[in-house]
Scaffold this motif. Structure first.
Motif, PDB file in Angstrom:
ATOM      1  N   GLU A 121       0.828  -1.209   0.000  1.00  0.00           N
ATOM      2  CA  GLU A 121       0.000   0.000   0.000  1.00  0.00           C
ATOM      3  C   GLU A 121       0.855   1.248   0.000  1.00  0.00           C
ATOM      4  N   ARG A 122       1.940   1.207   0.763  1.00  0.00           N
ATOM      5  CA  ARG A 122       2.866   2.344   0.835  1.00  0.00           C
ATOM      6  C   ARG A 122       3.511   2.594  -0.532  1.00  0.00           C
ATOM      7  N   GLN A 123       3.872   1.513  -1.191  1.00  0.00           N
ATOM      8  CA  GLN A 123       4.484   1.644  -2.502  1.00  0.00           C
ATOM      9  C   GLN A 123       3.489   2.206  -3.513  1.00  0.00           C
ATOM     10  N   LYS A 124       2.240   1.788  -3.416  1.00  0.00           N
ATOM     11  CA  LYS A 124       1.215   2.335  -4.299  1.00  0.00           C
ATOM     12  C   LYS A 124       1.058   3.842  -4.092  1.00  0.00           C
ATOM     13  N   GLU A 125       1.126   4.253  -2.832  1.00  0.00           N
ATOM     14  CA  GLU A 125       1.012   5.677  -2.521  1.00  0.00           C
ATOM     15  C   GLU A 125       2.123   6.475  -3.189  1.00  0.00           C
ATOM     16  N   PHE A 126       3.362   5.941  -3.072  1.00  0.00           N
ATOM     17  CA  PHE A 126       4.491   6.649  -3.672  1.00  0.00           C
ATOM     18  C   PHE A 126       4.424   6.624  -5.202  1.00  0.00           C
ATOM     19  N   LEU A 127       3.929   5.523  -5.765  1.00  0.00           N
ATOM     20  CA  LEU A 127       3.776   5.454  -7.219  1.00  0.00           C
ATOM     21  C   LEU A 127       2.773   6.491  -7.702  1.00  0.00           C
ATOM     22  N   GLN A 128       1.693   6.687  -6.954  1.00  0.00           N
ATOM     23  CA  GLN A 128       0.700   7.702  -7.312  1.00  0.00           C
ATOM     24  C   GLN A 128       1.302   9.106  -7.234  1.00  0.00           C
ATOM     25  N   LYS A 129       2.126   9.321  -6.204  1.00  0.00           N
ATOM     26  CA  LYS A 129       2.773  10.633  -6.074  1.00  0.00           C
ATOM     27  C   LYS A 129       3.750  10.864  -7.225  1.00  0.00           C
ATOM     28  N   MET A 130       4.480   9.804  -7.583  1.00  0.00           N
ATOM     29  CA  MET A 130       5.410   9.926  -8.707  1.00  0.00           C
ATOM     30  C   MET A 130       4.670  10.202 -10.013  1.00  0.00           C
ATOM     31  N   GLU A 131       3.506   9.563 -10.165  1.00  0.00           N
ATOM     32  CA  GLU A 131       2.697   9.806 -11.352  1.00  0.00           C
ATOM     33  C   GLU A 131       2.254  11.267 -11.409  1.00  0.00           C
ATOM     34  N   GLY A 132       1.852  11.808 -10.256  1.00  0.00           N
ATOM     35  CA  GLY A 132       1.460  13.213 -10.198  1.00  0.00           C
ATOM     36  C   GLY A 132       2.607  14.145 -10.543  1.00  0.00           C
ATOM     37  N   GLN A 133       3.799  13.837 -10.025  1.00  0.00           N
ATOM     38  CA  GLN A 133       4.976  14.661 -10.318  1.00  0.00           C
ATOM     39  C   GLN A 133       5.362  14.558 -11.793  1.00  0.00           C
ATOM     40  N   THR A 134       5.201  13.362 -12.375  1.00  0.00           N
ATOM     41  CA  THR A 134       5.504  13.172 -13.798  1.00  0.00           C
ATOM     42  C   THR A 134       4.557  13.997 -14.663  1.00  0.00           C
ATOM     43  N   GLU A 135       3.265  13.988 -14.303  1.00  0.00           N
ATOM     44  CA  GLU A 135       2.292  14.789 -15.048  1.00  0.00           C
ATOM     45  C   GLU A 135       2.600  16.278 -14.926  1.00  0.00           C
ATOM     46  N   LYS A 136       3.008  16.690 -13.730  1.00  0.00           N
ATOM     47  CA  LYS A 136       3.363  18.102 -13.529  1.00  0.00           C
ATOM     48  C   LYS A 136       4.569  18.469 -14.384  1.00  0.00           C
ATOM     49  N   LEU A 137       5.561  17.580 -14.421  1.00  0.00           N
ATOM     50  CA  LEU A 137       6.759  17.827 -15.220  1.00  0.00           C
ATOM     51  C   LEU A 137       6.414  17.896 -16.703  1.00  0.00           C
ATOM     52  N   ASP A 138       5.545  16.997 -17.158  1.00  0.00           N
ATOM     53  CA  ASP A 138       5.131  16.982 -18.560  1.00  0.00           C
ATOM     54  C   ASP A 138       4.386  18.269 -18.913  1.00  0.00           C
ATOM     55  N   PHE A 139       3.464  18.695 -18.031  1.00  0.00           N
ATOM     56  CA  PHE A 139       2.722  19.930 -18.259  1.00  0.00           C
ATOM     57  C   PHE A 139       3.663  21.134 -18.294  1.00  0.00           C
ATOM     58  N   LEU A 140       4.642  21.125 -17.382  1.00  0.00           N
ATOM     59  CA  LEU A 140       5.610  22.217 -17.317  1.00  0.00           C
ATOM     60  C   LEU A 140       6.401  22.320 -18.612  1.00  0.00           C
ATOM     61  N   LEU A 141       6.892  21.197 -19.114  1.00  0.00           N
ATOM     62  CA  LEU A 141       7.707  21.206 -20.331  1.00  0.00           C
ATOM     63  C   LEU A 141       6.870  21.607 -21.544  1.00  0.00           C
ATOM     64  N   GLN A 142       5.615  21.152 -21.597  1.00  0.00           N
ATOM     65  CA  GLN A 142       4.744  21.568 -22.701  1.00  0.00           C
ATOM     66  C   GLN A 142       4.494  23.077 -22.665  1.00  0.00           C
ATOM     67  N   SER A 143       4.294  23.604 -21.469  1.00  0.00           N
ATOM     68  CA  SER A 143       4.092  25.051 -21.321  1.00  0.00           C
ATOM     69  C   SER A 143       5.337  25.818 -21.735  1.00  0.00           C
ATOM     70  N   MET A 144       6.503  25.284 -21.370  1.00  0.00           N
ATOM     71  CA  MET A 144       7.769  25.921 -21.753  1.00  0.00           C
ATOM     72  C   MET A 144       7.903  25.977 -23.271  1.00  0.00           C
ATOM     73  N   VAL A 145       7.541  24.882 -23.931  1.00  0.00           N
ATOM     74  CA  VAL A 145       7.630  24.834 -25.392  1.00  0.00           C
ATOM     75  C   VAL A 145       6.706  25.884 -26.015  1.00  0.00           C
ATOM     76  N   LYS A 146       5.477  25.980 -25.492  1.00  0.00           N
ATOM     77  CA  LYS A 146       4.529  26.981 -26.003  1.00  0.00           C
ATOM     78  C   LYS A 146       5.076  28.392 -25.813  1.00  0.00           C
ATOM     79  N   MET A 147       5.617  28.654 -24.612  1.00  0.00           N
ATOM     80  CA  MET A 147       6.145  29.995 -24.334  1.00  0.00           C
ATOM     81  C   MET A 147       7.297  30.340 -25.267  1.00  0.00           C
ATOM     82  N   SER A 148       8.233  29.405 -25.424  1.00  0.00           N
ATOM     83  CA  SER A 148       9.407  29.682 -26.254  1.00  0.00           C
ATOM     84  C   SER A 148       8.997  29.895 -27.702  1.00  0.00           C
ATOM     85  N   ARG A 149       8.025  29.119 -28.187  1.00  0.00           N
ATOM     86  CA  ARG A 149       7.584  29.272 -29.576  1.00  0.00           C
ATOM     87  C   ARG A 149       6.847  30.588 -29.795  1.00  0.00           C
ATOM     88  N   LEU A 150       6.034  30.969 -28.843  1.00  0.00           N
ATOM     89  CA  LEU A 150       5.327  32.242 -28.969  1.00  0.00           C
ATOM     90  C   LEU A 150       6.285  33.419 -28.898  1.00  0.00           C
TER      91      LEU A 150
END
Length: 319
Positions: A121-150
């Motif tokens: 259960e503890r490992q599942k919790e950390f995997l969910q947190k890692m998934e959230g951080q991965t999504e945040k990182l992906d969103f951040l990089l996509q936003s960076m690409v949009k900003m740089s292109r604009l």
């Protein structure tokens, strides 16, 4: 005999005149080439172009005028290039700073998972947190690409006369799921026949970012109302929420890249939505302003250029 002497004297005088003329012309050519070389050297070195004692003839004045134009164009291009390099430096610095936290969190969760034995259960919790951080990182990089292109002009805004309601409708539809989770009531007032010159894709992105920001900071059971009105020179899109509001001293800062209000750092987000929205609207010769008081919600007002006569003509022609 006297006629022959006169002819000889005349030829001699003509020869002297031509020789003096050629000598003067040669001197002017040397002077002209020296002046031209001096100006070109100043341009190559990036120094201020100054006229070094021009001979005052029409040709040099014309050439010097052209050189001044070339120099001014060169200076503008150099300044633009320097500004773009500075923007890129800031963007790279922002990327480095903003990606540190999610990457560090992911490493921490992995280390803990390695050290802990069992505890599914503890490992599942950390995997969910890692998934959230991965999504945040992906969103951040996509936003960076949009900003740089604009910012660098890689993405071109294509404005065309089109109905505004479908563009606004798609932006509203994209935030409905989040709004329903918080029981936030959404209302939209926009004329079906209202046309404005805009880029549908990027305008939708800008409006979505403002709406998403409103949903994020509006409490459970709140409201977000959208009103669209045609004015003399602009179409005004007012997005009014019943959230926490923005202090007067912070209202300009909310459009800065990566700015987040101090008291909402527990909320999801990285602080690029409003920055992107303003950039997109500005590139369409429009502007955004916000009116707000603490505890009384915020009203983000988007203005897009509008030609009432052309719009009415198109509506009549299509009917």
């Amino acid at each position: 005999m006297a006629g022959l002497i006169g002819a000889v004297v005349g030829l001699a005088l003509l020869s002297v005149f031509l020789w003096m003329r050629m000598r003067r012309l040669k001197k002017e050519i040397y002077s002209f080439s020296d002046l031209l070389e001096t100006c070109l050297d100043e341009m190559i070195l990036g120094q201020k172009l100054e006229e070094p004692g021009a001979p005052g003839d029409f040709l040099w004045d014309k050439i010097y005028g052209k050189l001044e134009q070339v120099y001014r164009i060169q200076q503008r291009q150099n300044a633009q290039s320097a500004a773009e390099k500075e923007q890129m430096k800031e963007l790279i610095s922002d990327i480095s700073h903003q990606t540190k936290t999610p990457i560090a969190n992911m490493k921490l969760y992995l280390d803990i998972m390695k050290q802990e034995a069992g505890g599914e259960e503890r490992q599942k919790e950390f995997l969910q947190k890692m998934e959230g951080q991965t999504e945040k990182l992906d969103f951040l990089l996509q936003s960076m690409v949009k900003m740089s292109r604009l910012e660098t002009g890689v993405i071109e805004i294509r404005q065309r006369p089109d109905y505004l309601k479908p563009t606004l409708g798609r932006a509203v539809a994209a935030v409905v799921p989040k709004a329903e989770k918080k029981n936030i009531r959404l209302s939209v007032e926009c004329g079906d026949a209202l046309q404005v010159s805009h880029d549908r894709k990027w305008t939708e992105e800008a409006l979505f970012n403002i709406l998403d920001n409103g949903v994020k900071y509006t409490p459970e059971g709140g409201t977000i109302d959208v009103f669209v009105s045609a004015q003399e020179f602009f179409v005004k899109i007012s997005i009014r929420d019943s959230g926490k509001g923005i202090a007067a001293g912070r209202q300009a800062a909310v459009f800065q890249r990566f700015y987040r209000e101090p008291e909402v750092h527990d909320q999801e987000g990285i602080g690029v939505g409003l920055y992107l929205a303003r950039k997109i609207i500005t590139l369409q010769r429009g502007y955004i302003q916000v009116q707000s008081q603490e505890g009384q919600g915020a009203d983000f007002q988007v203005y897009l250029p509008y030609d009432r006569e052309k719009s009415q003509f198109r509506e009549t022609f299509q009917l």
